[in-house]
Design a protein around this motif. Structure first.
Motif, mmCIF file in Angstrom:
data_model
loop_
_atom_site.group_PDB
_atom_site.id
_atom_site.type_symbol
_atom_site.label_atom_id
_atom_site.label_comp_id
_atom_site.label_asym_id
_atom_site.label_seq_id
_atom_site.Cartn_x
_atom_site.Cartn_y
_atom_site.Cartn_z
ATOM 1 N N UNK A 131 0.567 -1.321 0.171
ATOM 2 C CA UNK A 131 -0.409 -0.433 0.242
ATOM 3 C C UNK A 131 0.902 1.705 0.212
ATOM 4 N N UNK A 132 1.586 1.020 0.646
ATOM 5 C CA UNK A 132 3.230 2.270 0.533
ATOM 6 C C UNK A 132 3.748 2.817 -0.794
ATOM 7 N N UNK A 133 4.188 1.230 -1.142
ATOM 8 C CA UNK A 133 5.188 1.129 -2.203
ATOM 9 C C UNK A 133 4.465 0.132 -3.509
ATOM 10 N N UNK A 134 3.972 0.255 -4.079
ATOM 11 C CA UNK A 134 3.287 -1.055 -5.101
ATOM 12 C C UNK A 134 4.142 -1.637 -5.805
ATOM 13 N N UNK A 135 5.338 -1.039 -6.388
ATOM 14 C CA UNK A 135 6.259 -1.728 -6.690
ATOM 15 C C UNK A 135 7.005 -3.387 -6.477
ATOM 16 N N UNK A 136 6.899 -2.743 -5.033
ATOM 17 C CA UNK A 136 7.238 -4.142 -4.228
ATOM 18 C C UNK A 136 7.386 -5.667 -4.694
ATOM 19 N N UNK A 137 7.736 -6.536 -4.838
ATOM 20 C CA UNK A 137 7.918 -8.043 -5.757
ATOM 21 C C UNK A 137 6.569 -9.185 -4.039
ATOM 22 N N UNK A 138 6.143 -10.076 -4.179
ATOM 23 C CA UNK A 138 4.915 -10.587 -3.685
ATOM 24 C C UNK A 138 5.687 -11.246 -2.803
ATOM 25 N N UNK A 139 7.384 -11.489 -3.272
ATOM 26 C CA UNK A 139 8.555 -12.278 -2.275
ATOM 27 C C UNK A 139 8.718 -11.025 -0.877
ATOM 28 N N UNK A 140 8.564 -9.891 -1.173
ATOM 29 C CA UNK A 140 8.047 -9.062 0.674
ATOM 30 C C UNK A 140 7.015 -9.085 1.418
ATOM 31 N N UNK A 141 7.777 -9.219 2.787
ATOM 32 C CA UNK A 141 6.465 -10.157 3.182
ATOM 33 C C UNK A 141 6.412 -9.411 4.996
ATOM 34 N N UNK A 142 7.006 -8.468 5.254
ATOM 35 C CA UNK A 142 7.829 -8.258 6.451
ATOM 36 C C UNK A 142 8.454 -7.054 6.186
ATOM 37 N N UNK A 143 8.249 -5.934 6.662
ATOM 38 C CA UNK A 143 9.337 -4.438 6.982
ATOM 39 C C UNK A 143 9.215 -3.630 8.112
ATOM 40 N N UNK A 144 10.187 -2.977 8.535
ATOM 41 C CA UNK A 144 9.711 -1.872 9.269
ATOM 42 C C UNK A 144 10.148 -0.988 8.616
ATOM 43 N N UNK A 145 9.010 0.431 8.972
ATOM 44 C CA UNK A 145 8.898 0.998 9.100
ATOM 45 C C UNK A 145 8.793 2.823 9.955
ATOM 46 N N UNK A 146 9.184 3.126 9.112
ATOM 47 C CA UNK A 146 9.587 5.053 9.862
ATOM 48 C C UNK A 146 9.619 5.804 9.047
ATOM 49 N N UNK A 147 8.177 6.884 9.756
ATOM 50 C CA UNK A 147 7.248 6.899 9.261
ATOM 51 C C UNK A 147 8.560 8.344 8.720
ATOM 52 N N UNK A 148 9.545 9.081 9.724
ATOM 53 C CA UNK A 148 9.880 10.058 9.695
ATOM 54 C C UNK A 148 11.204 9.902 9.267
ATOM 55 N N UNK A 149 11.413 9.337 8.294
ATOM 56 C CA UNK A 149 13.213 9.040 7.560
ATOM 57 C C UNK A 149 13.294 9.404 5.959
ATOM 58 N N UNK A 150 14.460 9.034 5.850
ATOM 59 C CA UNK A 150 13.690 9.679 4.185
ATOM 60 C C UNK A 150 15.710 9.718 3.675
ATOM 61 N N UNK A 151 15.823 10.830 2.523
ATOM 62 C CA UNK A 151 16.836 10.953 1.720
ATOM 63 C C UNK A 151 16.752 12.146 1.525
ATOM 64 N N UNK A 152 18.258 12.030 0.965
ATOM 65 C CA UNK A 152 18.531 13.972 0.207
ATOM 66 C C UNK A 152 19.891 13.784 -0.245
ATOM 67 N N UNK A 153 20.332 14.497 -1.177
ATOM 68 C CA UNK A 153 20.964 14.720 -2.281
ATOM 69 C C UNK A 153 22.780 14.797 -1.609
ATOM 70 N N UNK A 154 23.530 14.288 -1.237
ATOM 71 C CA UNK A 154 24.711 13.773 -0.708
ATOM 72 C C UNK A 154 25.386 15.453 -1.242
ATOM 73 N N UNK A 155 25.395 15.752 -3.105
ATOM 74 C CA UNK A 155 26.632 15.853 -3.938
ATOM 75 C C UNK A 155 26.364 17.663 -3.245
ATOM 76 N N UNK A 156 24.769 17.428 -3.857
ATOM 77 C CA UNK A 156 24.226 19.225 -2.910
ATOM 78 C C UNK A 156 24.387 19.109 -1.746
ATOM 79 N N UNK A 157 24.444 18.878 -0.365
ATOM 80 C CA UNK A 157 24.722 18.948 0.913
ATOM 81 C C UNK A 157 26.126 19.350 1.172
#
Ligand SMILES: Cc1cc2nc3c(=O)[nH]c(=O)nc-3n(C[C@H](O)[C@H](O)[C@H](O)COP(=O)(O)OP(=O)(O)OC[C@H]3O[C@@H](n4cnc5c(N)ncnc54)[C@H](O)[C@@H]3O)c2cc1C
Lengths: 379, 109
Positions: A131-157
């Motif tokens: 429901x969060x990421x519809x592209x993930x294959x059916x093989x994926x059965x569990x995950x930890x989910x941290x809504x406040x994590x993320x990413x940024x561009x290391x080059x420009x930072x």
């Protein structure tokens, strides 16, 4: 060889990576005079321009977590505006994926620890994941989910901190490798490079794993080793998802950047035996292995084209947690290294708190668990 | 110290030029003006320009614009282009699909 004596500074920072640049910026903001010495020709040539861009709290050691949480709350959201450079900070959560009962156990352990530190992270099942990421294959059965994590561009930072620090008057000198620190009357005083000797009241060593050699010249050791890691990037693809991703098995991690390209990192298992040890050159097996890992989770990416692959070093600490500390034996000397592969996400918080430590003698976040003298032989 | 290593040297103010709008990096659509401004922001090497602006990071990986970027930096810093290194070349030589790069099957003839 006669050496040119350079003019006096409040602080000299050794290493022009994101840690050195960010600390320089926050020190300059406090009105201190700062010189940054970078060994290579390029600012940010080390891990800071080679990493996967993860800005994460989940999965971090409890000693490092307070810095990660504080930086995500207080610095990352306003960073683009503060630096006048788009650092592409995207806070849309982190999924750490699993496929087996063993993975589930690893993820549950990490989740329990983070929850005890007050982080909002929880275990979710396959349907919730898709429901969060519809592209993930059916093989994926569990995950930890941290809504406040993320990413940024290391080059420009990394270069954004450089640009802003430079604007505030910080002096940056490239091709200036420090090979010796010198005390005078028991306190740190001189930083020696092939062309000049620089003088300051305070010195910060932020030179990645090379910090070990530099610190050895004043008798200090940080137990860390270089560890090679590889990354790759695809051509720009239509927007698919905004989360940061990792796996319990650590077969790959990555995200889709604002530009549309997917940046992924991974390992083949042979990194510590690489014949190119000595220079961070990508191996013939690394990118291929990472691609296989990715396709198993994201079948839809099988046709995405890889345009570039590269490698970088981690400064991997004995306990995989950074060393951020003043050095009692050498008054005026400070260390920020041994980030063990997760120094990018915490870099703004590290720069801010180390600047406080240097300028004010104390920092907002208690860093005592990250001291350099915490390593004890087995009992 | 070579002057190019002193990042605080005075290279004068950024003065706009009539052809600043021309595209230098075609893959990522980066203009001459953007590159010149980046140099004034402190990006003094081809690698730094690439990382700061993405010039040379697109499909052709800088094979077309690498030299142009180098010449722009040299002119702005008033050094000869030979003093500057080209951007680091990276594998693969041309874009390759993940399913091809990740293929383990070996076709024995
Ligand atoms: C492949 C890879 C993926 C990663 N992924 C992530 C991620 O997703 N999230 C995350 O948070 N972190 C990640 N990291 C870790 C992160 O990149 C680093 O922890 C961070 O960039 C450390 O910054 P730094 O400034 O300490 O080190 P660096 O960027 O390595 O900077 C050190 C600088 O010191 C210079 N130097 C060395 N010796 C000397 C000397 N004698 N004199 C002067 N200068 C010297 C070097 O040239 C270098 O520029 C990853 C790292 C790698 C390699």
């Amino acid at each position: 060889m006669s050496k040119h004596m350079s003019k006096y500074n409040d602080v000299i920072i050794i290493g022009g990576g994101i840690i050195g640049n960010a600390t320089a910026y926050y020190l300059a903001k406090k009105g201190l005079s700062v010189t940054v010495l970078e060994a290579s020709k390029d600012i940010g040539i080390g891990g800071s321009s080679r990493n996967g861009g993860g800005v994460r709290q989940s999965g971090r050691d409890t000693r490092e977590l307070p810095l990660a949480m504080w930086g995500i709350k207080n610095l990352w959201p306003g960073l683009s505006e503060e630096l006048g450079v788009d650092v592409e900070y995207t806070q849309k959560g982190n999924l750490r994926l699993g496929k087996t009962a063993v993975h589930q156990k690893i993820l549950q352990g990490l989740t329990d620890k983070a929850v005890s530190c007050g982080l909002d992270v929880r275990m979710i099942n396959g349907d919730e994941i898709r429901a969060i990421n519809p592209y993930l294959s059916e093989e994926v059965t569990c995950a930890s989910w941290c809504p406040t994590d993320g990413h940024a561009n290391p080059l420009t930072a990394t270069l954004g901190y450089y640009k802003k620090a430079r604007e505030l008057g910080v002096r940056f000198i490239t091709e200036a490798p420090c090979f010796e620190l010198r005390k005078i009357k028991g306190v740190i005083r001189q930083v020696v490079t092939p062309d000049a000797i620089y003088e300051a009241d305070k010195v910060l060593v932020a030179a990645g794993f090379d910090s070990r050699k530099i610190l050895a010249t004043v008798g200090i050791d940080v137990p860390m080793m270089p560890l090679k890691m590889e990354c790759l990037v695809t051509e720009a693809e239509p927007p698919m998802f905004l989360q940061m991703l990792g796996t319990a098995d650590a077969d790959f991690y990555g995200h889709q950047s604002k530009h549309g390209s997917f940046v992924f990192g991974g390992s083949s298992g042979f990194e510590h035996l690489n014949k190119d040890n000595g220079s961070p050159i990508s191996s013939s097996i690394g990118a291929s292995c990472t691609c296989r890992g990715i396709i198993k989770y994201f079948p839809a990416l099988a046709d995405a084209k890889i345009v570039r692959a590269w490698a970088g070093w981690l400064d991997d600490c004995a306990d995989h947690v950074p060393v951020i500390s003043p050095v009692e034996e050498v008054p005026g000397l400070y260390i920020a290294c041994a980030f063990s592969g997760h120094g990018f996400g915490i870099a703004p918080a590290v720069g801010y708190n180390v600047a406080e430590m240097i300028a004010d003698g104390h920092s907002t976040i208690d860093l005592s668990a990250l001291r350099y003298d915490r390593f004890k032989p087995k009992q | 110290m070579k002057s190019i290593n002193d990042r605080s040297q005075d290279i004068g103010p950024f003065v706009s030029q009539t052809d600043d709008a021309i595209i230098i990096c075609r893959c990522e659509e980066i203009t001459k003006g953007e590159i010149r401004q980046a140099i004034h922001d402190g990006m003094f090497t081809v690698n730094e320009i690439r990382r700061y602006l993405r010039a040379g990071m697109g499909l052709c990986q800088g094979q077309t614009c690498g030299k142009l970027v180098k010449n722009l930096i040299a002119r702005e810093l008033n050094v000869i282009p030979d003093q500057l290194d080209p951007a680091t070349s990276r594998s693969p030589m041309r874009p390759v699909e993940m399913k091809v790069l990740g293929n383990e099957e070996v076709a024995h003839v």
